[in-house]
Design a protein around this motif. Structure first.
Motif, PDB file in Angstrom:
ATOM      1  N   ARG A  94      29.887 -37.001  19.288  1.00  0.00           N
ATOM      2  CA  ARG A  94      28.895 -35.942  19.446  1.00  0.00           C
ATOM      3  C   ARG A  94      28.687 -35.205  18.122  1.00  0.00           C
ATOM      4  N   ALA A  95      29.767 -34.979  17.383  1.00  0.00           N
ATOM      5  CA  ALA A  95      29.671 -34.266  16.104  1.00  0.00           C
ATOM      6  C   ALA A  95      28.896 -35.068  15.064  1.00  0.00           C
ATOM      7  N   SER A  96      28.893 -36.400  15.184  1.00  0.00           N
ATOM      8  CA  SER A  96      28.178 -37.229  14.212  1.00  0.00           C
ATOM      9  C   SER A  96      26.679 -37.295  14.482  1.00  0.00           C
ATOM     10  N   MET A  97      26.241 -36.757  15.619  1.00  0.00           N
ATOM     11  CA  MET A  97      24.818 -36.761  15.960  1.00  0.00           C
ATOM     12  C   MET A  97      24.126 -35.525  15.401  1.00  0.00           C
ATOM     13  N   LYS A  98      22.804 -35.594  15.328  1.00  0.00           N
ATOM     14  CA  LYS A  98      22.028 -34.413  14.969  1.00  0.00           C
ATOM     15  C   LYS A  98      22.205 -33.363  16.060  1.00  0.00           C
ATOM     16  N   GLU A  99      22.102 -32.120  15.667  1.00  0.00           N
ATOM     17  CA  GLU A  99      22.341 -31.035  16.619  1.00  0.00           C
ATOM     18  C   GLU A  99      21.369 -31.062  17.794  1.00  0.00           C
ATOM     19  N   GLU A 100      20.118 -31.417  17.551  1.00  0.00           N
ATOM     20  CA  GLU A 100      19.140 -31.440  18.650  1.00  0.00           C
ATOM     21  C   GLU A 100      19.348 -32.638  19.581  1.00  0.00           C
ATOM     22  N   ASP A 101      20.054 -33.680  19.107  1.00  0.00           N
ATOM     23  CA  ASP A 101      20.312 -34.858  19.945  1.00  0.00           C
ATOM     24  C   ASP A 101      21.596 -34.731  20.761  1.00  0.00           C
ATOM     25  N   GLN A 102      22.484 -33.815  20.404  1.00  0.00           N
ATOM     26  CA  GLN A 102      23.780 -33.708  21.073  1.00  0.00           C
ATOM     27  C   GLN A 102      23.675 -33.480  22.579  1.00  0.00           C
ATOM     28  N   PRO A 103      22.773 -32.617  23.082  1.00  0.00           N
ATOM     29  CA  PRO A 103      22.680 -32.457  24.542  1.00  0.00           C
ATOM     30  C   PRO A 103      22.149 -33.702  25.252  1.00  0.00           C
ATOM     31  N   LEU A 104      21.511 -34.601  24.528  1.00  0.00           N
ATOM     32  CA  LEU A 104      20.928 -35.805  25.132  1.00  0.00           C
ATOM     33  C   LEU A 104      21.889 -36.994  25.109  1.00  0.00           C
ATOM     34  N   MET A 105      23.087 -36.805  24.582  1.00  0.00           N
ATOM     35  CA  MET A 105      24.056 -37.901  24.461  1.00  0.00           C
ATOM     36  C   MET A 105      24.399 -38.482  25.826  1.00  0.00           C
ATOM     37  N   GLN A 106      24.445 -39.811  25.874  1.00  0.00           N
ATOM     38  CA  GLN A 106      24.836 -40.522  27.081  1.00  0.00           C
ATOM     39  C   GLN A 106      26.039 -41.398  26.770  1.00  0.00           C
ATOM     40  N   VAL A 107      26.871 -41.631  27.767  1.00  0.00           N
ATOM     41  CA  VAL A 107      27.993 -42.542  27.627  1.00  0.00           C
ATOM     42  C   VAL A 107      27.735 -43.715  28.559  1.00  0.00           C
ATOM     43  N   SER A 108      27.761 -44.908  27.996  1.00  0.00           N
ATOM     44  CA  SER A 108      27.547 -46.110  28.790  1.00  0.00           C
ATOM     45  C   SER A 108      28.882 -46.828  28.949  1.00  0.00           C
ATOM     46  N   LEU A 109      29.285 -47.029  30.192  1.00  0.00           N
ATOM     47  CA  LEU A 109      30.527 -47.731  30.484  1.00  0.00           C
ATOM     48  C   LEU A 109      30.208 -49.211  30.687  1.00  0.00           C
ATOM     49  N   LYS A 110      30.744 -50.035  29.817  1.00  0.00           N
ATOM     50  CA  LYS A 110      30.607 -51.481  29.955  1.00  0.00           C
ATOM     51  C   LYS A 110      31.927 -51.987  30.499  1.00  0.00           C
ATOM     52  N   VAL A 111      31.991 -52.059  31.811  1.00  0.00           N
ATOM     53  CA  VAL A 111      33.233 -52.370  32.506  1.00  0.00           C
ATOM     54  C   VAL A 111      33.145 -53.774  33.083  1.00  0.00           C
TER      55      VAL A 111
END
Length: 143
Positions: A94-111
């Motif tokens: 999250r810290a490596s993303m732009k500040e405006e993109d941080q709330p839009l971060m998604q986590v994709s689980l490839k299980v």
């Protein structure tokens, strides 16, 4: 016989080189776990993949199986990890993303389809603690 004019050849070569650099995608993560996606009927394509962080879960590949065993393992980027490391991983991503993109971060689980649900529940709890609440599961379309 006049000589062949090759003065525009470097321009052509650089144009082709630039074209191939633009259209070629490099694989970012080397998979160290076996991943066979489960099948599903209701699928949606991810819109902006730069906002997606992937967590891979599955059996270690053959080269790592002798050292790590046959049980499902978590892979974050290019290394194996434990559930306790997920929260710091998500905070770093999250810290490596732009500040405006941080709330839009998604986590994709490839299980992997044969992975037990207990490890997925533990991962979801670690994601909840890291305030990564937008989670999706990768799957292939059922034929």
């Amino acid at each position: 016989m006049p000589a062949l004019n090759t003065s525009s050849l470097p321009d052509l070569i650089f144009t082709l080189l630039f074209f191939f650099m633009i259209v070629t995608t490099m694989r970012e993560v080397t998979l160290k776990v076996e991943f066979r996606a489960p099948e599903a009927t209701e699928l949606e394509k991810l819109e902006k993949k730069s906002l997606v962080t992937f967590i891979y879960v599955g059996r270690p590949t053959a080269e790592f199986r002798a050292k790590l065993g046959d049980e499902s393992r978590i892979q974050l980027n290019d290394s194996f990890a434990e559930v306790s490391e997920i929260q710091n991983y998500i905070i770093g991503e999250r810290a490596s993303m732009k500040e405006e993109d941080q709330p839009l971060m998604q986590v994709s689980l490839k299980v992997d389809r044969d992975t037990r649900m207990g490890i997925v529940t533990d991962i979801k709890e670690a994601l909840r603690q890291a305030y990564a609440l937008k989670i999706n599961y990768s799957a292939v379309e059922r034929q």
